[in-house]
Scaffold this motif. Structure first.
Motif, PDB file in Angstrom:
ATOM      1  N   GLY A  76       2.343  60.270  -5.926  1.00 45.46           N
ATOM      2  CA  GLY A  76       3.403  60.633  -4.998  1.00 45.46           C
ATOM      3  C   GLY A  76       4.216  59.489  -4.437  1.00 45.46           C
ATOM      4  O   GLY A  76       4.978  59.679  -3.505  1.00 45.46           O
ATOM      5  N   ALA A  77       4.040  58.279  -4.988  1.00 47.34           N
ATOM      6  CA  ALA A  77       4.769  57.130  -4.459  1.00 47.34           C
ATOM      7  C   ALA A  77       5.261  56.240  -5.596  1.00 47.34           C
ATOM      8  O   ALA A  77       4.713  56.257  -6.697  1.00 47.34           O
ATOM      9  N   LEU A 114      17.287  53.439  -5.051  1.00 51.16           N
ATOM     10  CA  LEU A 114      18.158  54.254  -5.903  1.00 51.16           C
ATOM     11  C   LEU A 114      17.410  55.488  -6.427  1.00 51.16           C
ATOM     12  O   LEU A 114      17.946  56.602  -6.415  1.00 51.16           O
ATOM     13  N   ALA A 115      16.176  55.287  -6.857  1.00 50.16           N
ATOM     14  CA  ALA A 115      15.376  56.411  -7.354  1.00 50.16           C
ATOM     15  C   ALA A 115      15.229  57.486  -6.283  1.00 50.16           C
ATOM     16  O   ALA A 115      15.387  58.675  -6.568  1.00 50.16           O
ATOM     17  N   TRP A 116      14.931  57.076  -5.054  1.00 52.91           N
ATOM     18  CA  TRP A 116      14.776  58.052  -3.975  1.00 52.91           C
ATOM     19  C   TRP A 116      16.108  58.722  -3.637  1.00 52.91           C
ATOM     20  O   TRP A 116      16.150  59.912  -3.316  1.00 52.91           O
ATOM     21  N   LYS A 117      17.206  57.974  -3.708  1.00 56.69           N
ATOM     22  CA  LYS A 117      18.512  58.567  -3.408  1.00 56.69           C
ATOM     23  C   LYS A 117      18.845  59.710  -4.362  1.00 56.69           C
ATOM     24  O   LYS A 117      19.411  60.722  -3.960  1.00 56.69           O
ATOM     25  N   SER A 128      -1.594  67.538  -7.174  1.00 55.00           N
ATOM     26  CA  SER A 128      -2.510  66.465  -6.812  1.00 55.00           C
ATOM     27  C   SER A 128      -3.183  65.868  -8.045  1.00 55.00           C
ATOM     28  O   SER A 128      -3.279  64.648  -8.187  1.00 55.00           O
ATOM     29  N   VAL A 129      -3.628  66.710  -8.947  1.00 58.83           N
ATOM     30  CA  VAL A 129      -4.264  66.221 -10.173  1.00 58.83           C
ATOM     31  C   VAL A 129      -3.249  65.477 -11.038  1.00 58.83           C
ATOM     32  O   VAL A 129      -3.522  64.396 -11.547  1.00 58.83           O
ATOM     33  N   PHE A 130      -2.051  66.035 -11.197  1.00 61.15           N
ATOM     34  CA  PHE A 130      -1.024  65.368 -11.999  1.00 61.15           C
ATOM     35  C   PHE A 130      -0.626  64.028 -11.405  1.00 61.15           C
ATOM     36  O   PHE A 130      -0.177  63.134 -12.112  1.00 61.15           O
ATOM     37  N   GLY A 131      -0.780  63.868 -10.097  1.00 65.71           N
ATOM     38  CA  GLY A 131      -0.453  62.609  -9.446  1.00 65.71           C
ATOM     39  C   GLY A 131      -1.306  61.449  -9.924  1.00 65.71           C
ATOM     40  O   GLY A 131      -0.967  60.287  -9.719  1.00 65.71           O
ATOM     41  N   ASN A 132      -2.406  61.741 -10.598  1.00 70.57           N
ATOM     42  CA  ASN A 132      -3.279  60.698 -11.138  1.00 70.57           C
ATOM     43  C   ASN A 132      -2.760  60.119 -12.450  1.00 70.57           C
ATOM     44  O   ASN A 132      -3.385  59.217 -13.009  1.00 70.57           O
ATOM     45  N   PHE A 133      -1.663  60.641 -12.940  1.00 69.34           N
ATOM     46  CA  PHE A 133      -1.063  60.145 -14.178  1.00 69.34           C
ATOM     47  C   PHE A 133       0.177  59.334 -13.815  1.00 69.34           C
ATOM     48  O   PHE A 133       1.148  59.867 -13.295  1.00 69.34           O
TER      49      PHE A 133
END
Length: 183
Positions: free
Chosen positions: A168-169, A96-99, A26-31
């Motif tokens: 996360g997105a 493509l990234a998600w695939k 969660s914290v890393f998601g801020n980067f």
């Protein structure tokens, strides 16, 4: 906000409880990071995976690194080929990234690509790419840290916004929100 308590001089010498993996994620998601697809393999066995743990390391010599899960399906192909290509994705390549991010990844043969002079796969519609030979591999917990020397590179002549990963997105930079430094 996750509370952070400063350590006293006395507490710094005591064993600390392990960091919770979900809290760390969660914290890393801020980067915010760029989104890349690492490709490798020969003409018959090309493979790819999505990675956001890419960084440049050095200009002299030209070195980059990325991190890959120890159990990644890409690892054996990397070790066999001895090289990789880092493909920087555009905002239009989110699908493509998600695939290539899932455990049941897309097949490279299903994606527009061409071969570099040394035979490694390069995503045709990428914003840019760097081709590398593996120079070192280090253990990093549940990941391997792969260091590569850049042997060739290229960039698209068309302007396109990069794809970024944040909280996360996948996201696209907002050109209206950007202000040049010093403005």
């Amino acid at each position: 906000m996750i509370p952070v308590q400063p350590l006293s001089q006395h507490d710094r010498h005591l064993p600390q409880p392990p960091v919770d993996g979900r809290a760390l994620r969660s914290v890393f998601g801020n980067f915010a990071t760029g989104v890349t697809v690492i490709t490798t393999g020969g003409p018959e066995d090309g493979a790819a995976t999505t990675v956001n743990s890419f960084t440049s390391v050095s200009l002299e010599p030209p070195l980059v690194l990325f991190c890959l899960h120890q159990k990644s399906r890409l690892r054996p192909a990397l070790q066999q080929s001895g090289g990789f290509v880092v493909n920087f994705l555009t905002h239009s390549q989110e699908t493509l990234a998600w695939k290539f991010a899932g455990r049941e990844s897309a097949r490279l043969a299903e994606v527009p690509h061409h071969r570099s002079a040394s035979g490694l796969p390069v995503l045709t519609e990428a914003l840019a790419f760097v081709e590398c030979r593996i120079t070192e591999e280090y253990e990093g917990g549940d990941h391997a840290i792969l260091l590569g020397e850049v042997t060739s590179l290229g960039a698209s002549t068309e302007e396109a916004d990069p794809l970024i990963f944040y909280k996360g997105a996948m996201h696209v930079l907002d050109p209206d929100a950007a202000t040049p430094a010093g403005s």
